[in-house]
Structure formats: structure tokens, C-alpha cells
Design an enzyme around this catalytic site. Structure first.
Site, PDB file in Angstrom:
ATOM      1  N   CYS A 146       0.809  -1.206   0.000  1.00  0.00           N
ATOM      2  CA  CYS A 146       0.000   0.000   0.000  1.00  0.00           C
ATOM      3  C   CYS A 146       0.842   1.255   0.000  1.00  0.00           C
ATOM      4  CB  CYS A 146      -0.896   0.015   1.243  1.00  0.00           C
ATOM      5  SG  CYS A 146      -1.753  -1.541   1.559  1.00  0.00           S
TER       6      CYS A 146
ATOM      7  N   LEU B 187      -3.540  -1.842  -2.258  1.00  0.00           N
ATOM      8  CA  LEU B 187      -3.515  -2.806  -3.345  1.00  0.00           C
ATOM      9  C   LEU B 187      -4.321  -4.012  -2.861  1.00  0.00           C
ATOM     10  CD1 LEU B 187      -2.498  -3.973  -6.020  1.00  0.00           C
ATOM     11  CD2 LEU B 187      -0.386  -4.610  -4.858  1.00  0.00           C
TER      12      LEU B 187
ATOM     13  N   GLU C  58       4.156  -6.409   4.852  1.00  0.00           N
ATOM     14  CA  GLU C  58       3.746  -7.768   5.131  1.00  0.00           C
ATOM     15  C   GLU C  58       4.592  -8.339   6.253  1.00  0.00           C
ATOM     16  OE1 GLU C  58       2.700 -11.881   2.763  1.00  0.00           O
ATOM     17  OE2 GLU C  58       3.649 -10.222   1.699  1.00  0.00           O
TER      18      GLU C  58
ATOM     19  N   ASP D 167      -2.768  -9.395   8.687  1.00  0.00           N
ATOM     20  CA  ASP D 167      -1.585  -9.125   9.494  1.00  0.00           C
ATOM     21  C   ASP D 167      -1.620  -7.696  10.036  1.00  0.00           C
ATOM     22  OD1 ASP D 167      -1.178  -8.029   6.979  1.00  0.00           O
ATOM     23  OD2 ASP D 167       0.873  -8.715   6.763  1.00  0.00           O
TER      24      ASP D 167
ATOM     25  N   SER E  46      12.185 -11.599  -5.718  1.00  0.00           N
ATOM     26  CA  SER E  46      13.377 -11.060  -6.362  1.00  0.00           C
ATOM     27  C   SER E  46      14.644 -11.588  -5.711  1.00  0.00           C
ATOM     28  CB  SER E  46      13.354  -9.526  -6.263  1.00  0.00           C
ATOM     29  OG  SER E  46      14.596  -8.954  -6.596  1.00  0.00           O
TER      30      SER E  46
END
Length: 621
Positions: free
Chosen positions: A9, A58, A87, A110, A384
Site C-alpha cells: 500500500c 492494493l 507484510e 496481518d 526477487s
């Protein structure tokens, strides 16, 4: 593999102990709207007398249950409010512990765990979190604001003190949307833009600061205070080589399994290098029985066929990417870009808007943005290989005695290759002398060295390589993580960074350099820990950085853009640059192969001019 809720977000907020912010909804809305790209699916605002929070989300699942800003109430009303981005990967364990302590939960998010954890444990709750996050908590009882950023600085968070409080946001643009903040750059701000050293806490804009990784900023009526809840520490490493390799693998298996949990399409970013290939291979193994892992890579039209080795890149990526795809069986897509894509004015403007500042590295930013944009059409979450080079010692300058022993940041010793040595060539001579970038870099380097945690009795190469590792884990990695975050969130893509898990960082930081290079190659520990899941070609491949186009057509288009700007006569950066020197660069011949270092001045000039022109920024020296 599912879990509860994911929140990637944009957050923003305003605290003012002398205003009633319940009447400032228009300003808070303007701040929140700047974060629309970071959270395109939902918007929320909350305010009380002296505080206002904004949030862009999001959306993944549980939209109603996970709405933000989130508040928790008691008998007398709201106790605390939270605006949160990120997160927490261990939220389930924390939730179970909080339930045992008597907490009741209304959602599966969360976010609610973070808020309840604060109420249970106070400020120290942040040490229990494993993840990437940036958030603000308002405690109604004490009228205090808490700003918190994750240990490695994966998620950004900025703040701007005011006479009666503070403004904050995920990006500078959120703060600058408030009339109390001005987009002004002073001499130190301009130095920070040009020096490529990443000074901790510098927000570049005058009066603006960045919450340091692992830091808590607390705002009270009495003023603002800061403290570090985490930083790198030195400890004696007592594990032998086999145990160390095994521990690295155990950590990676756990980290990647945790970070694969998602209810939305997930993929990996695959370059064919050791880092991203290891992430892809371990993800494929963890997903066995749940479907194939999806992977994406970036390439340039004709790059592989016409590739020319340079000092940083021995080989093109694509052949190694395809080796990994065949080896692990991933569902793969090559994203192929051409020079027209990289020079698209709309794309370049979007990149600058995403970064807020002219900090970019030319086509490498543009191509990353386009890669993420293409991926977002298929996936919402990507894993990634970013940061493995900083953790395990992968860059070539880690293994170059001249670079290691230089009295500066090691990456600056390769400035002739990556263009950093020409980054200020286009500036006016008087301005260059006034800015004195070499002195700024030297001062920044000495301050960084003074922070390095020392291990008693450590000398020689081991002592120096601890310094080099620290410089990369606290400075260089921040440059790349910021770039990754801005380019991905500009298109609403969440990028997770397994190699930034603090458990892995702490463990490998304290492993001796001799162990990190035990096989005579870079990243020996990572290579040994993952060799069993990788094709031999990748295991044996030398480190190659993110690709940069070699197409001379790109450089010609870049030069044409510079020439049009100069010939038009309306140059916003005229007071900062030497236009004669820039025209001299245009007169130099374009080679058969275009290299990044040869284009840096032109790229930087165009970006700074566009930033001054379109961003409304002012430079005051």
C-alpha cells in the site's frame, strides 16, 4: 499456498497539536491521492482532533475486513489507529500468541496483528516482526505517533517535522501535497542526488527525513525522538563450513516458503544469475504439488545476438535464463524491450514521477519499470534476488584489491564503468566547485566507517571485509531497494526480497570472509547452499549485474532528445549546467556498441531538467 491478507500500500498522515485536523479533509485527501499507484484498489482516511491518516490499498482479498486505516476501540472509544504498508511473514505465530493472551480478532489480516501486538507489548513489539513494513500508529491515550520501518529498509517511509507536529508518507510526493511542505533542494540535497552514497535519514528535500531502516520515530507534544530497534552487530562465528552452508540453506528454504504464501498470482524475477536462479529453483521445489512457478525476465531486442562483453558483464542473461527454465520447469515469459520503449516520453515521465527525484540510472530504471508493468498484467506478487550481492559479497569490487583498499565506497572505484565518474560532468564549473562532491563522499564514507560494529581481535582482510560488507548492507543496498520499490509500486506490483530476511543477513554478515570465498569465487556460501537445485551453467557463471542496453540507436535517440531541448532554448536547468559542455558530448561519435558509462551525463541532464520543469522543484544554493 494461501494465507490471510496481503497489504502492499501507500500510507500518509499528519499530526498537528495546534490544529483540528478533522477539518483538514481536503489536504489529507490530496496527500492520499498521490499514493494511488501504490494502492489502486481502495482508499481510506481517518482523523481525530490532532491526527489524520490516509491509506491507499492494493486489494488482494478480505477487502472489507482489511480496510485501513484500522482502529481498535475500548469502552471509551478509539484506543489506537494504524496506517500500514507491508507484510509480516510470521503474523500467524504472533496471532496465536496474542489469542492465548486474550486478544480477539475481527479480521484475518496481518494489519490487525500489528495493531494488537502494539497494544500488548508497546514499542518493543517491532522486534517480534519478521517482514517488510512501514507504518504509523497513533495512540489516542497518550496522543503519540509512532513511525516504524523494517530492519533492512525494504519499504520506504519519510517524514517532515512542522512547528506543531509532523507530516509523513510512503513517498515524498505524499508529504509535498500538503501546503506546509515545499519541494526545495538545498546544497546538501543536490549533493545527495549526485553523490550516489545514500546518507541515512536524508530525505533530500529540505526539511524532509527518511525513517532509517530498523528505526522508530516517536512524535509527542514535547517534540520528536528517534531510536534504533535493530542494527547490524558483530559476533564471533563458531560454525564450521559445512554447518554454515547447511544453515544458509535451511534459512533460505524457510524464508522462501514463507514468502511464497499468497492468494494471488505469484512469480519470480529471473535473470539467469545465481541469486534469482536460486530463488526460482527453491520456489519451484517448495511449490511441488501446487503447480509450476511462473518466472519473468527482461531482455533487449538484439542484445543477446550482438552482445559485447564489458568490464562488468561477461555474458548476456537470456541463455542462462533458459537453462534455469528447462532445469526447474518454470512457466516462463521473456519481456523483450527495444529502444523505442526505453525512450518513450510517457514512460520516462512515469519513472521520474515514481522516484520523486532525479536519482535514476537511465535505461536501467526505465527497463525495470517496463518489466514490472508487463509482469503486473499476469501477477500481483514477485520474488526477487535483490540484495544477495550485498549479503554474500557478489559485486566485482568485493574481489578487486584496489577497490577493497580504496579510501572510499568500493562501488565508486568502478565509476568509470558505471558512469558515476561522469555523473556531474554536465554541471556548471562554479557549481561543481561549490558542491565539492568528492568532499561530500569522503565525509559520508568516514561517518559510515565510524558505525561499523567491530569484532575484538579482528584484523587485516577480515576486518576490512567486515567494513565493506557493512557499507553495502547499510548504504548501497538502500539505493537498489528504493529503486525496486518505486518501480514496482508505480504499477501496483508487490516485490518480495527473500535475501533481506534479517535472520539471513545477521548470520552471513558474521561469517568470515575466508568462508564467504572458500571456493575461490564470489558468493561461495550461496553457491554451495543451492548448487543441488541449479543447472551447472548457472553455478559456474560469474556475477553479471542488471542488463543495460548496448543499442547505439538508444544513444542516438537520447542525444536527439538532448539536442531538441538545447535548441529550444527553454532549459529549466540552465543555471545549473554548462550547455557548451553538453553540446560537446553530443559532438562525440556514437560507437558501434553503446555503453552505460558513456551516456550517464546526458541521462542525468535530461532527468534533472525534467524534474525541475515538471515537478515544481526549486534549488536554493
Amino acid at each position: 499456498m494461501n494465507r490471510g491478507v496481503i497489504f502492499m500500500c501507500g500510507i500518509t498522515g499528519w499530526v498537528d497539536y495546534q490544529r483540528d485536523l478533522r477539518r483538514k479533509g481536503q489536504s489529507v485527501k490530496a496527500m492520499t491521492d498521490t499514493m494511488a499507484c501504490r494502492g489502486p484498489d481502495d482508499e481510506g482516511m481517518w482523523s481525530d482532533q490532532h491526527v489524520a491518516f490516509g491509506h491507499r490499498r492494493l486489494a488482494i482479498i478480505d477487502i472489507e475486513g482489511g480496510r485501513q486505516p484500522m482502529v481498535v476501540s475500548g469502552e471509551d472509544g478509539v484506543i489506537a489507529a494504524l496506517t500500514y504498508s507491508g507484510e509480516v511473514y510470521n503474523y500467524r505465530e504472533l496471532r496465536e500468541e496474542l489469542v492465548r493472551l486474550g486478544h480477539r480478532f475481527r479480521t484475518h489480516s496481518d494489519t490487525e496483528v500489528v495493531l494488537e501486538a502494539y497494544l500488548q507489548w508497546g514499542d518493543d513489539f517491532v522486534t517480534r516482526l519478521n517482514g517488510m513494513f512501514a507504518f504509523g500508529i497513533w495512540d489516542v491515550r497518550s496522543e503519540e505517533l509512532l513511525l516504524v520501518r523494517d530492519r533492512m529498509g525494504i519499504k520506504p517511509l519519510y517524514y517532515y517535522p512542522t512547528p506543531a507536529g509532523v507530516l509523513f508518507g510512503s513517498e515524498p510526493k505524499a508529504i509535498l501535497a500538503n501546503p506546509l511542505a515545499e519541494p526545495v533542494i538545498d546544497a546538501d540535497g543536490l549533493r545527495e542526488i549526485l553523490a550516489f552514497v545514500k546518507t541515512p535519514e536524508s530525505g533530500v528535500f529540505r526539511g524532509m527525513y527518511e525513517v532509517r531502516p530498523g528505526q522508530i520515530v516517536k512524535v509527542r507534544r514535547e517534540g520528536l525522538s528517534k531510536r534504533r530497534y535493530w542494527k547490524l552487530e558483530s559476533h564471533e562465528h563458531t560454525d564450521d563450513l559445512a554447518t554454515t552452508v547447511g544453515t544458509v540453506r535451511e534459512l533460505l528454504d524457510d524464508i522462501i516458503t514463507r514468502q511464497l504464501i499468497s492468494d494471488v498470482p505469484l512469480c519470480t524475477l529471473l535473470s539467469g544469475g545465481l541469486d534469482s536462479s536460486a530463488v526460482t529453483a527453491l520456489a519451484a521445489r517448495a511449490l511441488e504439488g501446487h503447480g509450476r512457478v511462473r518466472s519473468f525476465s527482461v531482455d533487449f531486442a538484439g542484445y543477446t545476438e550482438h552482445f559485447q562483453p564489458d568490464q562488468m558483464r561477461d555474458t548476456p542473461d537470456t541463455p542462462f535464463v533458459h537453462d534455469v527454465v528447462r532445469h526447474v520447469g518454470s512457466d516462463h515469459t521473456d519481456i523483450v524491450l527495444d529502444s523505442a520503449d526505453l525512450m518513450d516520453p510517457g514512460v520516462r515521465a512515469a519513472v521520474l514521477r515514481a522516484r520523486d527525484l532525479p536519482l535514476g540510472i537511465g535505461d536501467m530504471d526505465t527497463s525495470l519499470y517496463l518489466l514490472f508493468k508487463a509482469i503486473r498484467a499476469h501477477s500481483t506478487v514477485a520474488l526477487s534476488g535483490e540484495s544477495a550481492d550485498e549479503v554474500f559479497g557478489g559485486y566485482r569490487w568485493f574481489h578487486d584489491p584496489e577497490a577493497v583498499n580504496a579510501h572510499t565506497f568500493p562501488w565508486l572505484t568502478y565509476s568509470g564503468v558505471n558512469g558515476l565518474s561522469t555523473r556531474t560532468d554536465f554541471l556548471d564549473d562554479d557549481l561543481r566547485r561549490k558542491l565539492d562532491i568528492p568532499a561530500y563522499r569522503a565525509d559520508s564514507y568516514q561517518r559510515a566507517l565510524a558505525e561499523v560494529p567491530r569484532l575484538p581481535g579482528e584484523t587485516g582482510l577480515e576486518r576490512r571485509m567486515r567494513e565493506v560488507s557493512y557499507l553495502h548492507l547499510t548504504r548501497f543496498v538502500q539505493i537498489l531497494l528504493d529503486r525496486k520499490d518505486r518501480m514496482s509500486m508505480a504499477v501496483g506490483l508487490e516485490v518480495r526480497v527473500p535475501f533481506c530476511d534479517h535472520r539471513l543477513v545477521e548470520y552471513v554478515f558474521n561469517a568470515p570472509w575466508a568462508m564467504k570465498t572458500f571456493d575461490g569465487h564470489e558468493k561461495s556460501l550461496l553457491r554451495a547452499a543451492t548448487a543441488d537445485v541449479l543447472p551447472r551453467s548457472v553455478v559456474e557463471r560469474r556475477k553479471v549485474p542488471y542488463p543495460s542496453t548496448q543499442d547505439p540507436a538508444y544513444e542516438r535517440a537520447l542525444r536527439a532528445s538532448v539536442k531538441r531541448l538545447l535548441d529550444g532554448g527553454d532549459v529549466a536547468a540552465a543555471s545549473l549546467v554548462d550547455t557548451g559542455r553538453i553540446r560537446g558530448l553530443l559532438d562525440e561519435p556514437v560507437g558501434a556498441v553503446s555503453l552505460q558509462g558513456a551516456r550517464t551525463s546526458l541521462e542525468a541532464f535530461l532527468q534533472i531538467n525534467a524534474w525541475l520543469e515538471k515537478y515544481g522543484a526549486r534549488v536554493t544554493l
